[in-house]
Design a protein around this motif. Structure first.
Motif, PDB file in Angstrom:
ATOM      1  N   ASP A 275      -5.193  -0.336   4.573  1.00 15.40           N
ATOM      2  CA  ASP A 275      -5.905  -1.548   5.030  1.00 15.40           C
ATOM      3  C   ASP A 275      -7.095  -2.322   3.989  1.00 15.40           C
ATOM      4  N   PHE A 276      -7.157  -1.484   2.846  1.00 17.42           N
ATOM      5  CA  PHE A 276      -8.117  -2.012   1.910  1.00 17.42           C
ATOM      6  C   PHE A 276      -7.572  -3.361   1.345  1.00 17.42           C
ATOM      7  N   ALA A 277      -6.327  -3.291   1.205  1.00 19.47           N
ATOM      8  CA  ALA A 277      -5.678  -4.729   0.409  1.00 19.47           C
ATOM      9  C   ALA A 277      -6.142  -5.830   1.251  1.00 19.47           C
ATOM     10  N   TYR A 278      -6.212  -5.771   2.698  1.00 28.55           N
ATOM     11  CA  TYR A 278      -6.584  -6.997   3.593  1.00 28.55           C
ATOM     12  C   TYR A 278      -8.033  -7.408   3.148  1.00 28.55           C
ATOM     13  N   PHE A 279      -9.004  -6.596   2.648  1.00 28.35           N
ATOM     14  CA  PHE A 279     -10.484  -6.934   2.038  1.00 28.35           C
ATOM     15  C   PHE A 279     -10.282  -7.795   0.883  1.00 28.35           C
ATOM     16  N   VAL A 280      -9.563  -7.265   0.046  1.00 24.35           N
ATOM     17  CA  VAL A 280      -9.394  -7.884  -1.391  1.00 24.35           C
ATOM     18  C   VAL A 280      -8.517  -8.947  -1.424  1.00 24.35           C
ATOM     19  N   GLU A 281      -7.454  -9.199  -0.517  1.00 22.45           N
ATOM     20  CA  GLU A 281      -6.617 -10.239  -0.518  1.00 22.45           C
ATOM     21  C   GLU A 281      -6.975 -11.357   0.278  1.00 22.45           C
ATOM     22  N   THR A 282      -7.832 -12.182  -0.043  1.00 18.35           N
ATOM     23  CA  THR A 282      -8.556 -13.024   0.836  1.00 18.35           C
ATOM     24  C   THR A 282      -8.566 -14.509  -0.148  1.00 18.35           C
ATOM     25  N   ASP A 283      -9.024 -15.393   0.515  1.00 19.26           N
ATOM     26  CA  ASP A 283      -9.138 -16.821  -0.350  1.00 19.26           C
ATOM     27  C   ASP A 283     -10.616 -17.315  -0.012  1.00 19.26           C
ATOM     28  N   PRO A 284     -11.201 -17.287  -1.025  1.00 20.38           N
ATOM     29  CA  PRO A 284     -11.052 -16.756  -2.333  1.00 20.38           C
ATOM     30  C   PRO A 284     -10.774 -15.277  -2.657  1.00 20.38           C
ATOM     31  N   LYS A 285     -10.194 -15.001  -3.614  1.00 23.11           N
ATOM     32  CA  LYS A 285      -9.977 -13.534  -3.741  1.00 23.11           C
ATOM     33  C   LYS A 285     -11.387 -12.587  -3.852  1.00 23.11           C
ATOM     34  N   VAL A 286     -11.232 -11.483  -3.508  1.00 25.29           N
ATOM     35  CA  VAL A 286     -12.542 -10.457  -3.633  1.00 25.29           C
ATOM     36  C   VAL A 286     -12.248  -9.516  -4.610  1.00 25.29           C
ATOM     37  N   PRO A 287     -13.124  -9.388  -5.428  1.00 20.60           N
ATOM     38  CA  PRO A 287     -12.698  -8.037  -6.345  1.00 20.60           C
ATOM     39  C   PRO A 287     -12.793  -6.548  -5.599  1.00 20.60           C
ATOM     40  N   GLY A 288     -12.149  -5.876  -5.926  1.00 19.58           N
ATOM     41  CA  GLY A 288     -12.395  -4.621  -5.259  1.00 19.58           C
ATOM     42  C   GLY A 288     -11.901  -3.565  -6.245  1.00 19.58           C
ATOM     43  N   ALA A 289     -12.211  -2.274  -5.839  1.00 23.76           N
ATOM     44  CA  ALA A 289     -12.079  -0.986  -6.471  1.00 23.76           C
ATOM     45  C   ALA A 289     -11.936   0.113  -5.614  1.00 23.76           C
ATOM     46  N   TYR A 290     -10.759   0.291  -4.996  1.00 20.05           N
ATOM     47  CA  TYR A 290     -10.563   1.594  -4.148  1.00 20.05           C
ATOM     48  C   TYR A 290     -10.610   2.693  -4.782  1.00 20.05           C
ATOM     49  N   PHE A 291     -11.317   3.790  -4.368  1.00 15.61           N
ATOM     50  CA  PHE A 291     -11.084   5.147  -4.913  1.00 15.61           C
ATOM     51  C   PHE A 291     -11.092   6.097  -3.442  1.00 15.61           C
TER      52      PHE A 291
ATOM     53  N   SER B  69      16.041  -4.857   9.841  1.00 16.46           N
ATOM     54  CA  SER B  69      15.629  -5.997   9.002  1.00 16.46           C
ATOM     55  C   SER B  69      14.381  -5.685   8.448  1.00 16.46           C
ATOM     56  N   ALA B  70      13.880  -6.157   7.252  1.00 14.99           N
ATOM     57  CA  ALA B  70      12.914  -5.886   6.499  1.00 14.99           C
ATOM     58  C   ALA B  70      11.681  -6.989   6.592  1.00 14.99           C
ATOM     59  N   SER B  71      10.429  -6.593   6.719  1.00 13.06           N
ATOM     60  CA  SER B  71       9.555  -7.629   6.819  1.00 13.06           C
ATOM     61  C   SER B  71       8.355  -6.963   5.852  1.00 13.06           C
ATOM     62  N   ARG B  72       7.748  -8.098   5.308  1.00 17.28           N
ATOM     63  CA  ARG B  72       6.348  -7.322   4.777  1.00 17.28           C
ATOM     64  C   ARG B  72       5.516  -7.415   5.830  1.00 17.28           C
ATOM     65  N   SER B  73       4.600  -6.054   5.587  1.00 19.74           N
ATOM     66  CA  SER B  73       3.556  -5.827   6.813  1.00 19.74           C
ATOM     67  C   SER B  73       2.241  -5.612   6.156  1.00 19.74           C
ATOM     68  N   THR B  74       2.290  -4.992   5.096  1.00 24.18           N
ATOM     69  CA  THR B  74       0.763  -4.688   4.301  1.00 24.18           C
ATOM     70  C   THR B  74       1.062  -4.842   2.802  1.00 24.18           C
ATOM     71  N   PRO B  75      -0.016  -5.757   2.277  1.00 24.24           N
ATOM     72  CA  PRO B  75       0.025  -6.078   0.908  1.00 24.24           C
ATOM     73  C   PRO B  75      -0.397  -4.720   0.095  1.00 24.24           C
ATOM     74  N   PRO B  76       0.141  -4.817  -1.029  1.00 23.98           N
ATOM     75  CA  PRO B  76      -0.362  -3.505  -1.839  1.00 23.98           C
ATOM     76  C   PRO B  76      -1.793  -3.450  -2.202  1.00 23.98           C
ATOM     77  N   THR B  77      -2.477  -2.538  -2.526  1.00 25.86           N
ATOM     78  CA  THR B  77      -3.990  -2.526  -2.961  1.00 25.86           C
ATOM     79  C   THR B  77      -3.925  -2.529  -4.639  1.00 25.86           C
ATOM     80  N   VAL B  78      -4.694  -3.633  -4.919  1.00 30.23           N
ATOM     81  CA  VAL B  78      -4.593  -3.659  -6.269  1.00 30.23           C
ATOM     82  C   VAL B  78      -6.020  -3.975  -6.741  1.00 30.23           C
ATOM     83  N   ASN B  79      -6.370  -2.962  -7.494  1.00 30.34           N
ATOM     84  CA  ASN B  79      -7.756  -2.919  -8.023  1.00 30.34           C
ATOM     85  C   ASN B  79      -7.987  -4.086  -9.186  1.00 30.34           C
ATOM     86  N   ASN B  80      -9.417  -4.461  -9.029  1.00 29.89           N
ATOM     87  CA  ASN B  80      -9.898  -5.405 -10.359  1.00 29.89           C
ATOM     88  C   ASN B  80     -10.209  -4.565 -11.385  1.00 29.89           C
ATOM     89  N   ALA B  81      -9.722  -4.522 -12.494  1.00 25.69           N
ATOM     90  CA  ALA B  81      -9.593  -3.788 -13.360  1.00 25.69           C
ATOM     91  C   ALA B  81     -11.164  -3.887 -14.160  1.00 25.69           C
TER      92      ALA B  81
END
Length: 131
Positions: free
Chosen positions: A61-77, A18-30
């Motif tokens: 693991d970077f996505a966990y820092f930016v996928e918060t409530d409220p959202k925190v803008p992030g820029a992964y490089f 079975s498949a389950s969501r384990s880690t969200p994608p990293t989405v940079n704030n443009a």
């Protein structure tokens, strides 16, 4: 995973995975990326950047820092450090450059660490100047 499901159904498998969501994608704030990139380019020059399509998920693991409530803008490089000779050899048909989690992975530590510190410091200073 659709192929795995099809194979499972064809064989009448009773214990399918079975498949389950384990880690969200990293989405940079443009907007943040523009600010950070400009700050780094201002200090290190445009030649400091290598832009190429992603070949893996990275930043797992970077996505966990930016996928918060409220959202925190992030820029992964990422900061490179593979010796140029290794990159050139791979480009010319030699062995591929080993990934970060490979036991064969290698970098030239001092310039990689110095570049990372310079990039992060430049980014922080650019963000502080903007606020």
């Amino acid at each position: 995973m659709p192929g795995a499901w099809r194979a499972c159904r064809r064989t009448s498998c009773r214990r399918c995975a079975s498949a389950s969501r384990s880690t969200p994608p990293t989405v940079n704030n443009a907007e943040l990326v523009k600010t950070v990139r400009a700050a780094i380019a201002g200090q290190m020059g445009e030649g400091a950047f290598v832009t190429k399509p992603r070949e893996g998920m990275g930043a797992e693991d970077f996505a966990y820092f930016v996928e918060t409530d409220p959202k925190v803008p992030g820029a992964y490089f990422a900061v490179g450090g593979t010796p140029q000779a290794e990159l050139d050899a791979a480009k010319n048909g030699g062995a591929p450059v080993p990934a970060h989690h490979s036991p064969l992975f290698k970098i030239t530590p001092e310039p990689a660490i110095k570049s990372g510190i310079e990039a992060m410091t430049s980014a922080a200073m650019g963000l502080l100047a903007k606020s």
